[in-house]
Design an enzyme around this catalytic site. Structure first.
Site, PDB file in Angstrom:
ATOM      1  N   SER A 129       0.830  -1.192   0.000  1.00 53.23           N
ATOM      2  CA  SER A 129       0.000   0.000   0.000  1.00 53.23           C
ATOM      3  C   SER A 129       0.878   1.260   0.000  1.00 53.23           C
ATOM      4  O   SER A 129       1.795   1.394   0.802  1.00 53.23           O
ATOM      5  CB  SER A 129      -0.886  -0.027   1.241  1.00 53.23           C
ATOM      6  N   GLY A 130       0.598   2.144  -0.923  1.00 52.77           N
ATOM      7  CA  GLY A 130       1.355   3.401  -0.990  1.00 52.77           C
ATOM      8  C   GLY A 130       2.585   3.315  -1.868  1.00 52.77           C
ATOM      9  O   GLY A 130       3.357   4.268  -1.961  1.00 52.77           O
ATOM     10  N   THR A 134      -1.561   2.576  -8.101  1.00 52.86           N
ATOM     11  CA  THR A 134      -2.644   3.304  -8.764  1.00 52.86           C
ATOM     12  C   THR A 134      -2.068   4.406  -9.642  1.00 52.86           C
ATOM     13  O   THR A 134      -2.530   4.618 -10.765  1.00 52.86           O
ATOM     14  CB  THR A 134      -3.594   3.886  -7.700  1.00 52.86           C
ATOM     15  N   ASN A 179      -1.373   5.240   3.244  1.00 51.30           N
ATOM     16  CA  ASN A 179      -1.559   5.967   1.985  1.00 51.30           C
ATOM     17  C   ASN A 179      -2.823   6.815   2.086  1.00 51.30           C
ATOM     18  O   ASN A 179      -3.872   6.317   2.489  1.00 51.30           O
ATOM     19  CB  ASN A 179      -1.684   4.932   0.847  1.00 51.30           C
ATOM     20  N   SER A 182      -5.586   5.303  -0.529  1.00 54.68           N
ATOM     21  CA  SER A 182      -5.352   3.868  -0.649  1.00 54.68           C
ATOM     22  C   SER A 182      -6.549   3.191  -1.316  1.00 54.68           C
ATOM     23  O   SER A 182      -7.710   3.420  -0.947  1.00 54.68           O
ATOM     24  CB  SER A 182      -5.129   3.297   0.751  1.00 54.68           C
ATOM     25  N   SER A 183      -6.236   2.376  -2.324  1.00 60.15           N
ATOM     26  CA  SER A 183      -7.322   1.641  -3.001  1.00 60.15           C
ATOM     27  C   SER A 183      -7.754   0.518  -2.060  1.00 60.15           C
ATOM     28  O   SER A 183      -6.932  -0.314  -1.684  1.00 60.15           O
ATOM     29  CB  SER A 183      -6.828   1.030  -4.303  1.00 60.15           C
ATOM     30  N   GLY A 407      -1.138  -5.077  -2.592  1.00 59.85           N
ATOM     31  CA  GLY A 407       0.082  -5.866  -2.395  1.00 59.85           C
ATOM     32  C   GLY A 407       0.039  -6.603  -1.072  1.00 59.85           C
ATOM     33  O   GLY A 407      -0.891  -6.447  -0.270  1.00 59.85           O
ATOM     34  N   GLU A 409       0.360  -7.566   2.546  1.00 56.45           N
ATOM     35  CA  GLU A 409       0.183  -6.667   3.700  1.00 56.45           C
ATOM     36  C   GLU A 409       0.567  -7.362   4.994  1.00 56.45           C
ATOM     37  O   GLU A 409       0.187  -8.507   5.233  1.00 56.45           O
ATOM     38  CB  GLU A 409      -1.288  -6.243   3.817  1.00 56.45           C
TER      39      GLU A 409
HETATM   40  N1  LIG Z   1       5.470   7.946  -9.934  1.00 52.66           N
HETATM   41  C1  LIG Z   1       5.159   8.732  -8.910  1.00 52.66           C
HETATM   42  N2  LIG Z   1       5.584   9.993  -8.897  1.00 52.66           N
HETATM   43  C2  LIG Z   1       5.291  10.791  -7.876  1.00 52.66           C
HETATM   44  N3  LIG Z   1       4.565  10.425  -6.815  1.00 52.66           N
HETATM   45  C3  LIG Z   1       4.112   9.168  -6.774  1.00 52.66           C
HETATM   46  C4  LIG Z   1       4.363   8.252  -7.819  1.00 52.66           C
HETATM   47  N4  LIG Z   1       3.795   7.090  -7.504  1.00 52.66           N
HETATM   48  C5  LIG Z   1       3.186   7.274  -6.309  1.00 52.66           C
HETATM   49  N5  LIG Z   1       3.363   8.502  -5.859  1.00 52.66           N
HETATM   50  C6  LIG Z   1       2.865   9.094  -4.595  1.00 52.66           C
HETATM   51  O1  LIG Z   1       2.537   8.034  -3.724  1.00 52.66           O
HETATM   52  C7  LIG Z   1       1.189   8.082  -3.345  1.00 52.66           C
HETATM   53  C8  LIG Z   1       0.629   6.684  -3.232  1.00 52.66           C
HETATM   54  O2  LIG Z   1       0.534   6.115  -4.508  1.00 52.66           O
HETATM   55  P1  LIG Z   1      -0.663   5.120  -4.913  1.00 52.66           P
HETATM   56  O3  LIG Z   1      -1.951   5.608  -4.438  1.00 52.66           O
HETATM   57  O4  LIG Z   1      -0.506   4.863  -6.356  1.00 52.66           O
HETATM   58  O5  LIG Z   1      -0.250   3.856  -4.105  1.00 52.66           O
HETATM   59  P2  LIG Z   1      -0.876   2.407  -4.225  1.00 52.66           P
HETATM   60  O6  LIG Z   1       0.230   1.481  -4.476  1.00 52.66           O
HETATM   61  O7  LIG Z   1      -1.980   2.418  -5.204  1.00 52.66           O
HETATM   62  O8  LIG Z   1      -1.386   2.185  -2.757  1.00 52.66           O
HETATM   63  P3  LIG Z   1      -2.665   1.365  -2.288  1.00 52.66           P
HETATM   64  O9  LIG Z   1      -2.324  -0.065  -2.357  1.00 52.66           O
HETATM   65  O10 LIG Z   1      -2.856   1.829  -0.912  1.00 52.66           O
HETATM   66  O11 LIG Z   1      -3.775   1.753  -3.197  1.00 52.66           O
HETATM   67  C9  LIG Z   1       0.501   8.910  -4.395  1.00 52.66           C
HETATM   68  O12 LIG Z   1      -0.619   9.571  -3.881  1.00 52.66           O
HETATM   69  C10 LIG Z   1       1.585   9.864  -4.802  1.00 52.66           C
HETATM   70  O13 LIG Z   1       1.619  10.944  -3.897  1.00 52.66           O
HETATM   71 MG   LIG Z   2      -3.931   2.193  -5.079  1.00 49.59          MG
END
Ligand SMILES: Nc1ncnc2c1ncn2[C@@H]1O[C@H](COP(=O)(O)OP(=O)(O)OP(=O)(O)O)[C@@H](O)[C@H]1O
Ligand SMILES: [Mg+2]
Length: 1062
Positions: A129-130, A134, A179, A182-183, A407, A409
């Site tokens: 997560s994070g 996404t 996050n 977070s999805s 992912g 956890e």
């Molecule tokens: N390529 C990137 N460039 C800049 N910032 C990023 C990038 N990828 C992620 N982030 C930062 O990290 C934060 C978390 O990313 P994201 O929501 O995609 O995580 P996730 O893997 O989908 O988490 P979850 O499993 O909780 O959904 C985003 O809100 C953004 O601020």
């Molecule tokens: Mg996500």
């Protein structure tokens, strides 16, 4: 020209090297600085080397690195300028390894492979997560939106796909500790492309929404965004219509985490975005409005439901008294709702019995209802989005699936949700290993290389532990949920211990050894996942798996959601529904089937640190992720046989400069060229293998050595090419100059030759004329001989000029003239002689002047006493230069040549007053001049005599013949240069015989009939005065005295005496 291209290419390469913008191989050269772009090329496949490379790159903001075709991405937690249109353009249509790693490279290669092979693909994005899953999926969607061809129609499909994101994020994402966005559901989205590569439709599958979040949030976390967006962003009217109040604090379901406001989230703006997005996703306009209103009502209902409170009666049964919230629950009969929330309906054969709930049961029922409503609404929403993106055209399409799934956890307390999530990751890891190995194997087979077995961790054992029929944890959990009797979470744990007792990946407090037992609670079980150990707490497993919704509540919920939404609710059959975990298992099964049928691409997202800070590389955290994402496993599989492989032509193109046989061109088959190259580079037989289309190199060090050699050679080559090119340019320049010179030369020669020709023609004409002239020279002047005669004349004159006698005495004979010039020649001869005579006369030297002295001597010697003193003094040409004569006088006598001038003192004839005058001798006369006036002109012809005394004085009397009575009388002057003046006069006027040297007095005529006299005597002082007898008395030194006095003193004294006279 081709050499120029080679040169340009070499220069470009050097520039790129300098700028660091290199392709994959090119970047090998920069490996020390920015790490290696592909982990496959790591020298040693240790975790430490892996992390060090990752760190090196992360420190330079290089967040992407490959493991073969897998992309590892590290969340930078800051905006990087690598997601713009320019970058997209750079990566469009470019081969995977030609540019530095990027998510666009992966997206583009998946797309182009899909187009060329016309098959389906999926991109699996995983990470904790994070970690940025996404964000990664959004970047890919954006890339396709920009790079795929599009039409207006397709733009709407594209916009719908893009806009599905904010809507699904509003309903399915929430702030967690890890996050802020977070999805809380798994998402698989298919993007459908037609044969042209246009994105024509899409479809979304959602997995395991974390419904429990609707009714409970941990400290520091929030409910799904949409609730906050509504109460913060909805208009006053809307809130009034829905019976809501502004402010999250009014709702139990929004305040449990105690952080309704998050700085990074702007609920108001997000509410607007969601509204707009729903417009674009466009259910048709009226339907949109109705659906949107209903959706808002459902969200409001959930919030109201959360505020429903129960009291208990004396028997401990739950009571719902006067609960105003119920009023706001959409279209539900309040009585039925009240009954549903406080009683359980038990069906016994044909009878239905109502059994009252305790307060706890009632709360459970309320929450279950809220979760059910929200869960089903989410499913309904996904379905509506799918309908809107659906492409109804039956023609065959290919798809690229994007899987953004939670992912692995591990929390402090891990429950049923983590169990499901980690199970999902186990399954995906298994799929991933299988697919990677399969693709490796396939590549080896395709290339005709023998497959060498690879040692890797196979997690099938854990998958089986969880999902095996009748024996796996899921089966046992379901059994416990379904069996009659008092099944509890603990009985489930006992069953597990019973069945799994010996399993190497399963431990409980009871089964553990002493050491491990200390780390386990009694209600825990621990699974040794491929990614690491996770301890699960069994509390709640049964309830969550049952996800029970009592029958009468189901009826209520059915009634609750009006027609639109209701249709999407699962029809509740009387059969017991499948448990949550079984549903999840089968959906995973389906997903696996979907994925297996497609080509896989992987993105592994890593979280750089827990505190969401940019620039922080938390090594421990990343090591952990590297481990549970199975990156080392993947690397080992990729590296199992050969670290590096490349198509022959690509390999040869890069390294051909290293071998003289392949440089600059290999004319044969590329494979043979590579073989020759490998031999030349000294590759040992077991270091490489030659496939059908590719060379396989076993160790990175072999490649690095080659690369280093290339790096060295590149500079030499560049210099060589440069030198060749410069030479080529210089030669070209020289050739050009030479051609120009030849051209100028030939032009010049032509001009010269033409001139020469003209000259010759002219000469012929002239000669002809000359001959004709010669032949007719004796005839009268005619056109035939005129030029000839002119020539003869000119020729004679020219010759004459060079043969003239130089002086009067020169006896050179006069050049004989041609007949035509006889007369002229004679004239010229005379002229010339006169000229020479004149010259001779003019140029009389003192020696000639001596001749004058002779004349003086003949006139005065022995006659005038002062003569002997004068002999030593030379005569001058003149005593007054022409500049000192007044110009008017010069004007007046301009027709006569001035021969001699001398200052004199003229004595008036009456009274003998002395006057300063100039005496000018010309060819014809003597002039007496005072300033600008000519006082007297005496023609030589009228000068009848000149008298001087015999003494030493300097008085002269000019006797003039008077033709007219009025004419002035004789002239009496005194001149210091007496001898000079009189000698010149003798020469000029030939008056030698007219000079008389007189003893005693000189008589002269004052005017006609009237005479005067000048008496001369000697005395001690020279003087001139008018004597008493009326004569002019001139006293001069006696000769004896004069010899003692210098001539100058003499004249000085004379002057003084004359001065007294004035
Ligand atoms: N390529 C990137 N460039 C800049 N910032 C990023 C990038 N990828 C992620 N982030 C930062 O990290 C934060 C978390 O990313 P994201 O929501 O995609 O995580 P996730 O893997 O989908 O988490 P979850 O499993 O909780 O959904 C985003 O809100 C953004 O601020
Ligand atoms: Mg996500």
């Amino acid at each position: 020209m081709s050499l120029f291209l080679v040169y340009s290419a070499a220069m470009l390469l050097l520039q790129l090297v300098a700028q660091g913008q290199l392709d994959m191989e090119g970047a090998l050269t920069a490996r020390d600085r920015v790490g290696i772009q592909d982990f496959v090329l790591l020298d040693e496949t240790t975790e430490a080397a892996f992390l060090s490379n990752l760190k090196k790159r992360f420190s330079k903001d290089l967040i992407y690195t490959y493991i073969g075709t897998l992309l590892v991405s590290v969340n930078p937690y800051k905006e990087l300028d690598i997601y713009n249109k320019k970058q997209m353009d750079i990566y469009m249509g470019v081969n995977f390894f030609e540019l530095p790693p990027h998510i666009y490279a992966l997206a583009d290669n998946a797309y182009h492979t899909m187009l060329t092979e016309f098959n389906n693909h999926f991109i699996l994005i995983s990470g904790e997560s994070g970690a940025g899953k996404t964000e990664a999926s959004k970047k890919i969607l954006q890339y396709y939106a920009v790079s795929c061809p599009s039409t207006t129609l397709l733009n709407t499909v594209r916009d719908k796909m893009l806009m599905s994101n904010p809507v699904l994020e509003a309903f399915g994402n929430a702030k967690t500790l890890k996050n802020d966005n977070s999805s809380r559901f798994g998402k698989y989205m298919d993007i459908q492309f037609d044969s042209q590569g246009d994105a024509v439709g899409g479809h979304i599958l959602n997995y395991l929404l974390e419904k429990s979040r609707v009714v409970h949030q941990n400290h520091g976390e929030r409910n799904f965004h949409i609730f906050y967006q509504l109460v913060e962003g909805g208009s006053d009217d809307l809130l009034h219509q829905l019976g809501l109040e502004r402010g999250c604090q009014h709702y139990n379901y929004l305040t449990q985490g105690q952080c309704p406001i998050v700085p990074s989230i702007n609920d108001k703006n997000d509410w607007k975005t969601v509204k707009n997005a729903l417009q674009i996703i466009s259910f048709d306009e009226t339907a949109t409005n109705v659906s949107w209103m209903l959706l808002q009502m459902v969200i409001a209902s959930v919030l109201h439901l959360g505020n429903v409170r129960f009291e208990s009666d004396s028997k401990g049964h739950a009571l719902l008294n006067n609960n105003t919230e119920l009023h706001w629950l959409l279209g539900v009969d309040a009585h039925r709702l009240q009954e549903g929330l406080t009683f359980r309906k038990i069906e016994a054969k044909k009878d239905q019995v109502l059994s009252p709930f305790t307060t706890d049961h009632a709360i459970y029922a309320r929450d279950a209802l809220a979760k059910a409503i929200y869960g089903q609404t989410f499913t309904w929403l996904v379905n509506r989005i799918n309908e809107s993106m659906e492409n109804k055209d039956p023609s065959r399409k290919t798809v690229i699936g994007l899987l953004d799934i939670y992912g692995f956890e591990v929390f402090y307390v891990n429950s049923f949700e983590q169990f499901c999530i980690n199970y999902c990751n186990e399954k995906l890891q298994q799929l991933f290993i299988e697919l990677t190995l399969k693709s490796e194997q396939e590549e080896y087979e395709a290339e005709g290389i023998e497959w060498e077995p690879v040692q890797f961790f196979n997690n099938k054992i854990i998958c089986d532990l969880i999902e095996e029929k009748h024996r796996g944890i899921i089966s046992l959990l379901d059994e416990e949920c379904l069996r009659p009797g008092d099944a509890t979470d603990l009985t489930f744990l006992e069953r597990l211990e019973e069945k799994m007792g010996n399993h190497p990946h399963f431990v409980t407090h009871k089964l553990a050894d002493k050491m491990t037992r200390k780390t386990l609670e009694r209600g825990d079980f621990r699974l040794l996942h491929y990614a690491g150990e996770v301890t699960y707490c069994v509390v709640g497993f049964l309830d969550k798996n049952n996800d029970l919704l009592y029958r009468n509540i189901k009826d209520v919920s059915l009634q609750l959601i009006l027609c639109q939404i209701k249709t999407c609710f699962r029809l509740y059959s009387r059969r017991r529904p499948e448990t949550v975990v079984t549903q999840f298992k089968s959906s995973l099964q389906k997903l696996t089937e979907i994925l297996v049928a497609k080509e896989a691409w992987y993105i592994r997202c890593l979280k750089s640190n827990e505190s969401k800070q940019s620039g922080q590389f938390d090594e421990a955290l990343i090591r952990h992720q590297v481990k549970y994402l199975g990156l080392m496993e993947h690397l080992r599989v990729r590296r199992a046989g050969f670290a590096y492989r490349r198509k022959y032509d690509v390999f040869l193109k890069r390294y051909k400069p290293l071998c003289p046989a392949t440089w600059p061109h290999w004319r044969g088959v590329a494979a043979d060229g590579v073989e020759v190259l490998a031999q030349h580079l000294g590759y040992l037989p077991d270091e490489y293998k030659m496939g059908r289309t590719k060379i396989f190199i076993r160790h990175p060090r072999t490649l690095f050595a080659t690369e280093d050699a290339y790096e060295k050679c590149k500079h030499e080559l560049a210099t060589h090419i440069q030198a060749k090119y410069k030479g080529y340019r210089a030669k070209g320049e020289y050739r050009k100059q030479k051609e120009a010179a030849t051209k100028i030369e030939s032009c010049w020669r032509g001009t010269q030759a033409r001139k020469e020709k003209e000259k010759r023609a002219w000469a012929v004409k002239v000669i002809k004329k000359f001959i004709k002239g010669y032949m007719t020279r004796g005839q009268a002047k005619s056109t035939d001989n005129s030029e000839y005669l002119a020539f003869v004349r000119q020729n004679y004159l020219n010759r004459l000029r060079n043969n003239l006698p130089k002086t009067v005495l020169d006896k050179t004979p006069w050049l004989t003239p041609p007949a035509v010039l006889t007369e002229t020649s004679e004239m010229l001869r005379k002229l010339h002689y006169r000229l020479m005579v004149r010259k001779y006369v003019r140029g009389i030297t003192p020696q000639k002047k001596f001749q004058m002295k002779l004349i003086t001597s003949s006139v005065f010697k022995g006659k005038k006493d002062s003569y002997p003193q004068s002999v030593a003094h030379p005569f001058a040409d003149t005593r007054i230069s022409e500049e000192d004569i007044n110009t008017r006088v010069i004007q007046m006598i301009r027709n006569e040549r001035i021969k001699y001038c001398v200052p004199v003192i003229k004595y008036d004839r009456n009274g003998f007053k002395p006057r300063q005058r100039q005496l000018i001798l010309t060819q014809t006369a003597v002039y007496v001049v005072e300033e600008a006036k000519i006082k007297q002109r005496v023609l030589y012809s009228s000068l009848k005599g000149i008298s001087v005394s015999n003494l030493t004085d300097s008085t002269i009397v000019f006797h003039i013949t008077r033709e007219e009575p009025k004419q002035k009388g004789d002239l009496v002057v005194q001149c210091d240069h007496l001898f000079e003046l009189l000698t010149k006069l003798c020469v000029i006027a030939n008056k030698q015989n007219a000079i008389n040297v007189v003893q005693g007095s000189i008589n002269f005529e004052i005017q006609a009939g009237k005479g005067g006299a000048v008496d001369f005597s000697t005395g001690p002082e020279p003087m001139v005065y008018k004597a008493k007898n009326g004569h002019l008395m001139v006293v001069s030194w006696a000769l004896s005295l004069l010899s003692h006095v210098s001539l100058q003193t003499f004249f000085f004294r004379l002057y003084l005496n004359i001065y007294y006279l004035f």
